[in-house]
Motif scaffolding. Structure first.
Motif, PDB file in Angstrom:
ATOM      1  N   LYS A 291       1.764 -34.715  35.916  1.00 51.35           N
ATOM      2  CA  LYS A 291       1.838 -33.942  34.597  1.00 51.35           C
ATOM      3  C   LYS A 291       3.215 -33.702  34.505  1.00 51.35           C
ATOM      4  CE  LYS A 291      -0.061 -30.773  31.400  1.00 51.35           C
ATOM      5  NZ  LYS A 291      -1.296 -29.875  31.072  1.00 51.35           N
ATOM      6  N   ALA A 292       3.619 -32.704  35.413  1.00 57.05           N
ATOM      7  CA  ALA A 292       5.004 -32.316  35.579  1.00 57.05           C
ATOM      8  C   ALA A 292       6.080 -32.993  35.438  1.00 57.05           C
ATOM      9  CB  ALA A 292       5.047 -31.372  36.705  1.00 57.05           C
ATOM     10  N   LEU A 293       5.820 -34.232  36.095  1.00 54.47           N
ATOM     11  CA  LEU A 293       7.174 -35.181  36.196  1.00 54.47           C
ATOM     12  C   LEU A 293       7.124 -36.054  34.859  1.00 54.47           C
ATOM     13  CD1 LEU A 293       8.983 -36.452  38.262  1.00 54.47           C
ATOM     14  CD2 LEU A 293       7.504 -38.371  38.706  1.00 54.47           C
ATOM     15  N   SER A 294       6.221 -36.178  34.241  1.00 51.00           N
ATOM     16  CA  SER A 294       6.143 -36.875  32.884  1.00 51.00           C
ATOM     17  C   SER A 294       6.794 -35.930  31.900  1.00 51.00           C
ATOM     18  CB  SER A 294       4.552 -37.327  32.560  1.00 51.00           C
ATOM     19  OG  SER A 294       4.707 -37.844  31.112  1.00 51.00           O
ATOM     20  N   ARG A 295       6.201 -34.679  32.038  1.00 51.23           N
ATOM     21  CA  ARG A 295       7.132 -33.762  31.057  1.00 51.23           C
ATOM     22  C   ARG A 295       8.630 -33.530  31.255  1.00 51.23           C
ATOM     23  NH1 ARG A 295       9.205 -32.081  28.131  1.00 51.23           N
ATOM     24  NH2 ARG A 295       9.375 -30.132  26.682  1.00 51.23           N
ATOM     25  N   MET A 296       8.908 -33.583  32.400  1.00 52.44           N
ATOM     26  CA  MET A 296      10.390 -33.543  32.536  1.00 52.44           C
ATOM     27  C   MET A 296      10.787 -34.633  32.077  1.00 52.44           C
ATOM     28  SD  MET A 296      10.814 -31.365  36.354  1.00 52.44           S
ATOM     29  CE  MET A 296       9.392 -31.760  37.273  1.00 52.44           C
ATOM     30  N   LEU A 309      11.138 -21.882  24.799  1.00 50.85           N
ATOM     31  CA  LEU A 309      10.777 -22.815  25.665  1.00 50.85           C
ATOM     32  C   LEU A 309       9.712 -22.562  26.801  1.00 50.85           C
ATOM     33  CD1 LEU A 309      11.470 -26.061  25.917  1.00 50.85           C
ATOM     34  CD2 LEU A 309      13.067 -25.220  27.610  1.00 50.85           C
ATOM     35  N   ALA A 310      10.072 -21.249  27.414  1.00 54.30           N
ATOM     36  CA  ALA A 310       9.319 -20.531  28.348  1.00 54.30           C
ATOM     37  C   ALA A 310       7.798 -20.358  27.807  1.00 54.30           C
ATOM     38  CB  ALA A 310      10.000 -19.301  28.904  1.00 54.30           C
ATOM     39  N   TYR A 311       7.785 -19.915  26.502  1.00 52.27           N
ATOM     40  CA  TYR A 311       6.697 -19.431  26.109  1.00 52.27           C
ATOM     41  C   TYR A 311       5.677 -20.665  25.713  1.00 52.27           C
ATOM     42  CZ  TYR A 311       3.121 -17.535  22.369  1.00 52.27           C
ATOM     43  OH  TYR A 311       2.134 -17.185  21.713  1.00 52.27           O
ATOM     44  N   ARG A 312       6.173 -21.701  25.371  1.00 60.83           N
ATOM     45  CA  ARG A 312       5.589 -22.818  24.958  1.00 60.83           C
ATOM     46  C   ARG A 312       5.216 -23.829  26.186  1.00 60.83           C
ATOM     47  NH1 ARG A 312       9.438 -23.363  20.459  1.00 60.83           N
ATOM     48  NH2 ARG A 312       8.333 -22.824  18.495  1.00 60.83           N
ATOM     49  N   GLU A 313       6.249 -23.864  27.174  1.00 64.87           N
ATOM     50  CA  GLU A 313       6.025 -24.715  28.532  1.00 64.87           C
ATOM     51  C   GLU A 313       5.648 -24.064  29.634  1.00 64.87           C
ATOM     52  OE1 GLU A 313       6.096 -27.882  28.020  1.00 64.87           O
ATOM     53  OE2 GLU A 313       7.205 -28.311  26.293  1.00 64.87           O
ATOM     54  N   GLY A 314       5.667 -22.760  29.613  1.00 64.32           N
ATOM     55  CA  GLY A 314       5.464 -21.941  30.840  1.00 64.32           C
ATOM     56  C   GLY A 314       6.824 -21.850  31.528  1.00 64.32           C
ATOM     57  N   PRO A 315       7.140 -20.734  32.347  1.00 64.07           N
ATOM     58  CA  PRO A 315       8.426 -20.308  32.790  1.00 64.07           C
ATOM     59  C   PRO A 315       8.863 -21.493  33.687  1.00 64.07           C
ATOM     60  CG  PRO A 315       7.175 -18.520  32.958  1.00 64.07           C
ATOM     61  CD  PRO A 315       6.170 -19.427  32.391  1.00 64.07           C
ATOM     62  N   ARG A 319      12.183 -23.477  33.060  1.00 64.84           N
ATOM     63  CA  ARG A 319      13.401 -23.489  33.916  1.00 64.84           C
ATOM     64  C   ARG A 319      13.972 -24.898  34.530  1.00 64.84           C
ATOM     65  NH1 ARG A 319      15.528 -19.015  36.452  1.00 64.84           N
ATOM     66  NH2 ARG A 319      13.966 -18.011  35.958  1.00 64.84           N
ATOM     67  N   ASP A 320      12.932 -25.725  34.830  1.00 62.29           N
ATOM     68  CA  ASP A 320      13.255 -27.043  35.247  1.00 62.29           C
ATOM     69  C   ASP A 320      13.865 -28.013  34.072  1.00 62.29           C
ATOM     70  OD1 ASP A 320      12.291 -26.937  37.622  1.00 62.29           O
ATOM     71  OD2 ASP A 320      10.052 -27.723  37.063  1.00 62.29           O
ATOM     72  N   TRP A 335      11.778 -12.078  33.462  1.00 64.64           N
ATOM     73  CA  TRP A 335      11.058 -11.791  31.988  1.00 64.64           C
ATOM     74  C   TRP A 335       9.656 -12.448  31.845  1.00 64.64           C
ATOM     75  CZ3 TRP A 335       9.680 -15.708  28.329  1.00 64.64           C
ATOM     76  CH2 TRP A 335       9.443 -15.316  26.961  1.00 64.64           C
ATOM     77  N   ASP A 336       8.972 -11.692  31.592  1.00 66.27           N
ATOM     78  CA  ASP A 336       7.547 -11.927  31.582  1.00 66.27           C
ATOM     79  C   ASP A 336       6.911 -12.603  30.207  1.00 66.27           C
ATOM     80  OD1 ASP A 336       7.004 -11.238  34.157  1.00 66.27           O
ATOM     81  OD2 ASP A 336       6.579  -9.149  33.356  1.00 66.27           O
ATOM     82  N   VAL A 337       6.429 -13.770  30.003  1.00 67.51           N
ATOM     83  CA  VAL A 337       6.000 -14.502  28.714  1.00 67.51           C
ATOM     84  C   VAL A 337       5.019 -13.573  28.263  1.00 67.51           C
ATOM     85  CG1 VAL A 337       4.943 -16.306  27.848  1.00 67.51           C
ATOM     86  CG2 VAL A 337       6.251 -16.736  29.769  1.00 67.51           C
ATOM     87  N   PRO A 338       5.178 -13.159  26.914  1.00 66.25           N
ATOM     88  CA  PRO A 338       4.705 -12.046  26.361  1.00 66.25           C
ATOM     89  C   PRO A 338       3.280 -12.695  25.615  1.00 66.25           C
ATOM     90  CG  PRO A 338       6.125 -12.756  24.811  1.00 66.25           C
ATOM     91  CD  PRO A 338       6.344 -13.338  25.985  1.00 66.25           C
ATOM     92  N   VAL A 339       2.204 -11.921  25.209  1.00 64.01           N
ATOM     93  CA  VAL A 339       1.034 -12.517  24.855  1.00 64.01           C
ATOM     94  C   VAL A 339       1.075 -12.395  23.017  1.00 64.01           C
ATOM     95  CG1 VAL A 339      -1.446 -12.241  24.462  1.00 64.01           C
ATOM     96  CG2 VAL A 339      -0.436 -11.947  26.919  1.00 64.01           C
ATOM     97  N   PHE A 340       0.777 -13.139  22.453  1.00 63.34           N
ATOM     98  CA  PHE A 340       0.998 -13.185  21.053  1.00 63.34           C
ATOM     99  C   PHE A 340      -0.171 -12.330  20.533  1.00 63.34           C
ATOM    100  CE2 PHE A 340       0.050 -15.563  16.923  1.00 63.34           C
ATOM    101  CZ  PHE A 340       0.910 -14.712  16.057  1.00 63.34           C
ATOM    102  N   PRO A 341       0.209 -11.132  20.039  1.00 61.26           N
ATOM    103  CA  PRO A 341      -0.710 -10.198  19.709  1.00 61.26           C
ATOM    104  C   PRO A 341      -1.288 -10.180  18.178  1.00 61.26           C
ATOM    105  CG  PRO A 341       1.725  -9.342  19.057  1.00 61.26           C
ATOM    106  CD  PRO A 341       1.878 -10.857  19.556  1.00 61.26           C
ATOM    107  N   LEU A 342      -1.826 -11.474  17.957  1.00 63.48           N
ATOM    108  CA  LEU A 342      -2.663 -11.714  16.719  1.00 63.48           C
ATOM    109  C   LEU A 342      -3.765 -12.556  16.999  1.00 63.48           C
ATOM    110  CD1 LEU A 342      -2.772 -11.093  13.580  1.00 63.48           C
ATOM    111  CD2 LEU A 342      -1.194 -13.094  13.191  1.00 63.48           C
TER     112      LEU A 342
END
Length: 392
Positions: A291-296, A309-315, A319-320, A335-342
Motif C-alpha cells: 500500500k505504501a509503495l503504491s501510494r508513493m 499533506l501530513a494530516y491527510r496521509e499521515g506524517p 515526509r516520504d 509537529w503532532d497531527v491535530p484532531v479535527f474538533p468538530l
C-alpha cells in the motif's frame, strides 16, 4: 599476524558467562557479525555462537541449567538460547554435503576451520574464544577487515553456486563495509546474476530492502545496475530511476533524513501505482508495504502544503512524498497531527437533519480548517456558523 584480542563490552555479559559455563569454553566460539562489528567499533545487535556440540546436546545442557532454548533451526544445527541480555543463536559446526544454490544439505563437523570454510565472506569467518577473546582467522579476514574489502572465501563462483543469494549479500556487505572492490567477487556476481531468478522472492526482497536501508548504498546500487545484476530482480528500473534514486539520497542528506528503503525503492521505480503494486506483489512485500509503495508511486508532494499533506496521509507518508518531490519537510519536525474538533452530532444539534448534508458541512468546515493551518476550536465554531449561514 600478531594475536588479536576482541574488545567488546557485550562479551562481559553475565548471562553469556553463564552460557559458556554450561556449554564449556572449549566447545564454544563467538562468530560472525558480533565479532566483525566489534572489531570495526560498530554497534552489535545480534550475537551468534558456533559449537562442537550437537544441537540435542546443547538443548539438553541448557534445559538442565534452566536456560530457555528454542529449536529455531535444529535440522541445520541451530538453536536459540533465550537470555536476559538478548538471545544467542548457537549453531553446531557444519560442512556442506550438497548445494543447489537455494538450500544446502549439511553434516556436522568437528573442526573450526572446516566450519569457517563453508561461510560466505572472510570477514564473517572470524571466531573469538569466549574466555580469552583471542580471534581465530582462517582466511585472512582480519586483513580484509582492515582494508575494508569484502572477499568471498575461496573461489567466488563456487561460493555463489552454493547459495545464489550471496550475490545480493555481497553487494549489501560491500555497501556497508567495503572501500576496496574485489575484482573476482565483482566478476562472479555479474557472471552469475541470472541465478537470482531461482530464489524465493522473500529472500530477494529482504536483501534489497536491507541494502537500500544503509546510509550510503548509491554507488553499490549503481554498480549493480551497470553490471546487469539489478535488472534481474528489478527489471522495471531504468537509467531515469537510478537518477531519481541519486537525487533522493542527495536530498535526504541535505535534510538529515533517515534512510527509508521503501521510499528509495519508490524513487527507483516509474511513478505508476499499478506497476508499483506488481513489484510489491512479486517481491512478496507485506500488505502495508504494498500500500505504501503504491501510494508513493502516485507522488503528490510537489505542491501540497506539508502539514495538510501530513494530516491527510499521515506524517510518515507525507515526509516520504515531500522528500521524493525534493521539498523541505522541516515543517513536520516536532509537529503532532491535530484532531479535527468538530463532530457530526454538533452539526445536528444546530438544527441540521441527520444525513448527507451533515457530511457535506463537516467536510466543508474541515477543508477550511486545514486551509487556515488548523486554527483552534473557537475558529472552527466560527467557520461552522459561516457554513450554516450560507446554507440557510
Amino acid at each position: 599476524m600478531d594475536q588479536v584480542i576482541l574488545e567488546a563490552d557485550w562479551a562481559a555479559r553475565e548471562d553469556l558467562a553463564g552460557l559458556v559455563m554450561v556449554l564449556g569454553a572449549e566447545n564454544l566460539r563467538w562468530v560472525g557479525g558480533a565479532v566483525r562489528d566489534s572489531l570495526l567499533g560498530a554497534e552489535v545487535h545480534d550475537i551468534d555462537a558456533a559449537t562442537t556440540l550437537h544441537p540435542e546436546a546443547v538443548m539438553a545442557a541448557l534445559k538442565e541449567a534452566g536456560i530457555k532454548v528454542i529449536p529455531t533451526g535444529i535440522d541445520h544445527g541451530t538453536v536459540t538460547a533465550v537470555l536476559p541480555g538478548g538471545n544467542v543463536e548457537i549453531t553446531t559446526l557444519r560442512k556442506d554435503v550438497a548445494t543447489d544454490g537455494r538450500r544446502a544439505t549439511v553434516t556436522f563437523a568437528e573442526d573450526w576451520a572446516e566450519d569457517a570454510a563453508r561461510r560466505d565472506f572472510t570477514i564473517n569467518a572470524l571466531y573469538a574464544h569466549p574466555l580469552s577473546l583471542e580471534i581465530s582467522d582462517y582466511f585472512e579476514g582480519l586483513s580484509d577487515l582492515d582494508a575494508r574489502q569484502v572477499r568471498f572465501i575461496g573461489d567466488a563462483h563456487e561460493r555463489i553456486a552454493e547459495d545464489h543469494l550471496r550475490i545480493l549479500r555481497y553487494y549489501r556487505f560491500q555497501a556497508r563495509f567495503g572501500a576496496m572492490l574485489d575484482g573476482e567477487a565483482e566478476e562472479a556476481c555479474a557472471d552469475m546474476a541470472a541465478t537470482l531468478k531461482g530464489l524465493s522472492r522473500e529472500r530477494v526482497a529482504g536483501e534489497l530492502l536491507a541494502l537500500l536501508a544503509l546510509p550510503e548504498p548509491l554507488a553499490t546500487v549503481e554498480r549493480m545496475f551497470a553490471r546487469g545484476v539489478l535488472p534481474v530482480v528489478l527489471p522495471e528500473v531504468t537509467s531515469a530511476g537510478m537518477a531519481q534514486l541519486a537525487a533522493l539520497i542527495a536530498f535526504e542528506t541535505l535534510q538529515s533524513a533517515k534512510p527509508a528503503p521503501l521510499r528509495r525503492l519508490a524513487a527507483m521505480l516509474p511513478a505508476e501505482p499499478k506497476l508499483a503494486e506488481q513489484v510489491a506483489a512479486r517481491l512478496r512485500l507485506s500488505t502495508a508495504q504494498k500500500k505504501a509503495l503504491s501510494r508513493m508511486a502516485k507522488r503528490g508532494g510537489e505542491d501540497a502544503d506539508p502539514r495538510a499533506l501530513a494530516y491527510r496521509e499521515g506524517p510518515a507518508m507525507a515526509r516520504d512524498l515531500l522528500l521524493l518531490a525534493g521539498r523541505d519537510a522541516e515543517a513536520l519536525d516536532d509537529w503532532d497531527v491535530p484532531v479535527f474538533p468538530l463532530k457530526g452530532g454538533q452539526i445536528v444539534a444546530r438544527g441540521v437533519g441527520a444525513g448527507p448534508e451533515v457530511a457535506r458541512i463537516l467536510q466543508a468546515v474541515e477543508a477550511r480548517w486545514i486551509a487556515e493551518n488548523f486554527p483552534p476550536e473557537d475558529r472552527v465554531s466560527a467557520l461552522l456558523d459561516e457554513e450554516l449561514r450560507q446554507r440557510a
